[in-house]
Design an enzyme around this catalytic site. Structure first.
Site, PDB file in Angstrom:
ATOM      1  N   ASN A  40       8.195   6.141   8.468  1.00 49.26           N
ATOM      2  CA  ASN A  40       7.894   7.372   7.728  1.00 49.26           C
ATOM      3  C   ASN A  40       6.403   7.678   7.614  1.00 49.26           C
ATOM      4  O   ASN A  40       5.963   8.403   6.734  1.00 49.26           O
ATOM      5  CB  ASN A  40       8.602   7.382   6.372  1.00 49.26           C
ATOM      6  CG  ASN A  40       8.161   6.248   5.467  1.00 49.26           C
ATOM      7  OD1 ASN A  40       7.321   5.425   5.847  1.00 49.26           O
ATOM      8  ND2 ASN A  40       8.703   6.204   4.263  1.00 49.26           N
TER       9      ASN A  40
ATOM     10  N   GLU B 231      -3.851  -1.090  -5.663  1.00 45.81           N
ATOM     11  CA  GLU B 231      -3.899  -0.977  -4.203  1.00 45.81           C
ATOM     12  C   GLU B 231      -5.329  -0.751  -3.718  1.00 45.81           C
ATOM     13  O   GLU B 231      -5.735  -1.320  -2.702  1.00 45.81           O
ATOM     14  CB  GLU B 231      -2.955   0.149  -3.743  1.00 45.81           C
ATOM     15  CG  GLU B 231      -1.494  -0.228  -3.949  1.00 45.81           C
ATOM     16  CD  GLU B 231      -0.505   0.913  -3.752  1.00 45.81           C
ATOM     17  OE1 GLU B 231       0.706   0.678  -3.948  1.00 45.81           O
ATOM     18  OE2 GLU B 231      -0.919   2.034  -3.397  1.00 45.81           O
TER      19      GLU B 231
ATOM     20  N   HIS C 172       1.857   6.052   3.624  1.00 44.49           N
ATOM     21  CA  HIS C 172       2.058   5.480   2.288  1.00 44.49           C
ATOM     22  C   HIS C 172       1.162   6.213   1.293  1.00 44.49           C
ATOM     23  O   HIS C 172       0.028   6.560   1.614  1.00 44.49           O
ATOM     24  CB  HIS C 172       1.662   3.992   2.290  1.00 44.49           C
ATOM     25  CG  HIS C 172       1.507   3.427   0.904  1.00 44.49           C
ATOM     26  ND1 HIS C 172       2.561   2.952   0.180  1.00 44.49           N
ATOM     27  CD2 HIS C 172       0.408   3.312   0.096  1.00 44.49           C
ATOM     28  CE1 HIS C 172       2.128   2.546  -1.017  1.00 44.49           C
ATOM     29  NE2 HIS C 172       0.823   2.747  -1.084  1.00 44.49           N
TER      30      HIS C 172
ATOM     31  N   TYR D 137       3.074  -4.934  -0.567  1.00 44.69           N
ATOM     32  CA  TYR D 137       4.449  -4.538  -0.905  1.00 44.69           C
ATOM     33  C   TYR D 137       5.156  -5.571  -1.786  1.00 44.69           C
ATOM     34  O   TYR D 137       6.387  -5.630  -1.793  1.00 44.69           O
ATOM     35  CB  TYR D 137       5.254  -4.298   0.386  1.00 44.69           C
ATOM     36  CG  TYR D 137       4.988  -2.948   1.029  1.00 44.69           C
ATOM     37  CD1 TYR D 137       5.192  -1.759   0.324  1.00 44.69           C
ATOM     38  CD2 TYR D 137       4.544  -2.864   2.350  1.00 44.69           C
ATOM     39  CE1 TYR D 137       4.958  -0.524   0.911  1.00 44.69           C
ATOM     40  CE2 TYR D 137       4.314  -1.618   2.945  1.00 44.69           C
ATOM     41  CZ  TYR D 137       4.528  -0.454   2.222  1.00 44.69           C
ATOM     42  OH  TYR D 137       4.312   0.773   2.801  1.00 44.69           O
TER      43      TYR D 137
ATOM     44  N   LYS E 298       0.375   4.780   8.369  1.00 44.31           N
ATOM     45  CA  LYS E 298       1.023   3.571   8.887  1.00 44.31           C
ATOM     46  C   LYS E 298       0.888   3.496  10.409  1.00 44.31           C
ATOM     47  O   LYS E 298       0.485   4.471  11.057  1.00 44.31           O
ATOM     48  CB  LYS E 298       2.487   3.587   8.444  1.00 44.31           C
ATOM     49  CG  LYS E 298       2.668   3.482   6.912  1.00 44.31           C
ATOM     50  CD  LYS E 298       4.142   3.604   6.520  1.00 44.31           C
ATOM     51  CE  LYS E 298       4.347   3.399   5.018  1.00 44.31           C
ATOM     52  NZ  LYS E 298       5.775   3.578   4.636  1.00 44.31           N
TER      53      LYS E 298
HETATM   54  N1  UDP Z   1      11.693   1.525   3.184  1.00 45.38           N
HETATM   55  C1  UDP Z   1      12.642   1.201   4.130  1.00 45.38           C
HETATM   56  N2  UDP Z   1      13.966   1.290   3.792  1.00 45.38           N
HETATM   57  C2  UDP Z   1      14.373   1.672   2.548  1.00 45.38           C
HETATM   58  C3  UDP Z   1      13.406   2.005   1.584  1.00 45.38           C
HETATM   59  C4  UDP Z   1      12.061   1.915   1.926  1.00 45.38           C
HETATM   60  O1  UDP Z   1      12.295   0.858   5.260  1.00 45.38           O
HETATM   61  O2  UDP Z   1      15.590   1.737   2.308  1.00 45.38           O
HETATM   62  C5  UDP Z   1      10.265   1.452   3.535  1.00 45.38           C
HETATM   63  C6  UDP Z   1       9.652   2.829   3.778  1.00 45.38           C
HETATM   64  O3  UDP Z   1       8.724   2.699   4.865  1.00 45.38           O
HETATM   65  C7  UDP Z   1       8.930   3.095   2.482  1.00 45.38           C
HETATM   66  C8  UDP Z   1       8.453   1.700   2.101  1.00 45.38           C
HETATM   67  O4  UDP Z   1       9.554   0.855   2.468  1.00 45.38           O
HETATM   68  O5  UDP Z   1       7.866   4.018   2.657  1.00 45.38           O
HETATM   69  C9  UDP Z   1       8.139   1.489   0.654  1.00 45.38           C
HETATM   70  O6  UDP Z   1       9.250   1.881  -0.132  1.00 45.38           O
HETATM   71  P1  UDP Z   1       9.058   2.756  -1.444  1.00 45.38           P
HETATM   72  O7  UDP Z   1      10.363   2.790  -2.141  1.00 45.38           O
HETATM   73  O8  UDP Z   1       7.877   2.251  -2.210  1.00 45.38           O
HETATM   74  O9  UDP Z   1       8.789   4.231  -0.848  1.00 45.38           O
HETATM   75  P2  UDP Z   1       7.438   5.102  -0.804  1.00 45.38           P
HETATM   76  O10 UDP Z   1       6.693   4.818  -2.071  1.00 45.38           O
HETATM   77  O11 UDP Z   1       6.686   4.690   0.429  1.00 45.38           O
HETATM   78  O12 UDP Z   1       7.918   6.523  -0.717  1.00 45.38           O
HETATM   79 MG    MG Z   2       6.107   3.017  -2.890  1.00 44.48          MG
END
Ligand code: UDP
Ligand code: MG
Length: 148
Positions: A112, A126, A115, A49, A9
């Site tokens: 974080n 994707e 991805h 997303y 990211k």
């Molecule tokens: N995210 C966020 N707040 C939240 C949950 C998710 O900002 O409470 C963001 C975070 O960057 C995350 C992304 O949204 O990586 C996608 O969420 P997902 O639940 O798919 O998590 P991932 O698969 O990336 O672990």
């Molecule tokens: Mg995810």
């Protein structure tokens, strides 16, 4: 062979973590099948997303992903989707174990660093979204040193 979509990211790019992150996947033994350095626009990020569009953090997430260039990659290998998620660590870096990418390099959930696809089917979607032109066809000469 299984494939996953991995994206460094904008914060990971800005913080100089590209080499470190690619190195972790390479050293594990996974094979790099696609890579590009790209800045995406709002509608593209919303598509990536789409499953999260009802979430309260959706707009902030889209702003974050379009805030600078990202490194989009396809990695291949046995169980690469699940193992890739383990290498990445839990979504919230506060819950990510040390030794994982998020555990070692991130603090806030909204920054974080990386991805990774959460299932084989989402990986397929994707990869098709990010690499409509297709990906490299090659087989590492290390294959028999990594797989029995
Ligand atoms: N995210 C966020 N707040 C939240 C949950 C998710 O900002 O409470 C963001 C975070 O960057 C995350 C992304 O949204 O990586 C996608 O969420 P997902 O639940 O798919 O998590 P991932 O698969 O990336 O672990
Ligand atoms: Mg995810």
């Amino acid at each position: 062979m299984e494939q996953t979509f991995i994206m460094i990211k904008p914060d990971g790019v800005q913080r100089g973590l590209v080499g470190e992150i690619i190195g972790r996947f390479e050293k594990k033994g996974f094979t790099l099948k696609g890579l590009k350095f790209i800045t995406v626009d709002q509608s593209f990020a919303e598509k990536h997303y789409a499953d999260l569009s009802a979430k309260p953090f959706f707009n902030g997430l889209v702003e974050y992903i379009i805030s600078g260039p990202v490194v989009a990659m396809v990695w291949e290998g046995k169980n690469v989707v699940t193992t890739g998620r383990k290498i990445i660590g839990a979504t919230n870096p506060a819950d990510s174990a040390p030794g994982t990418i998020r555990g070692d390099y991130a603090i806030d959930i909204g920054r974080n660093v990386i991805h990774g696809s959460d299932a084989v089917e989402s990986a397929r979607k994707e990869i098709a979204l990010w690499f409509p032109e297709g990906i490299a066809e090659w087989r590492s000469s290390l294959h028999s040193w990594i797989y029995e």
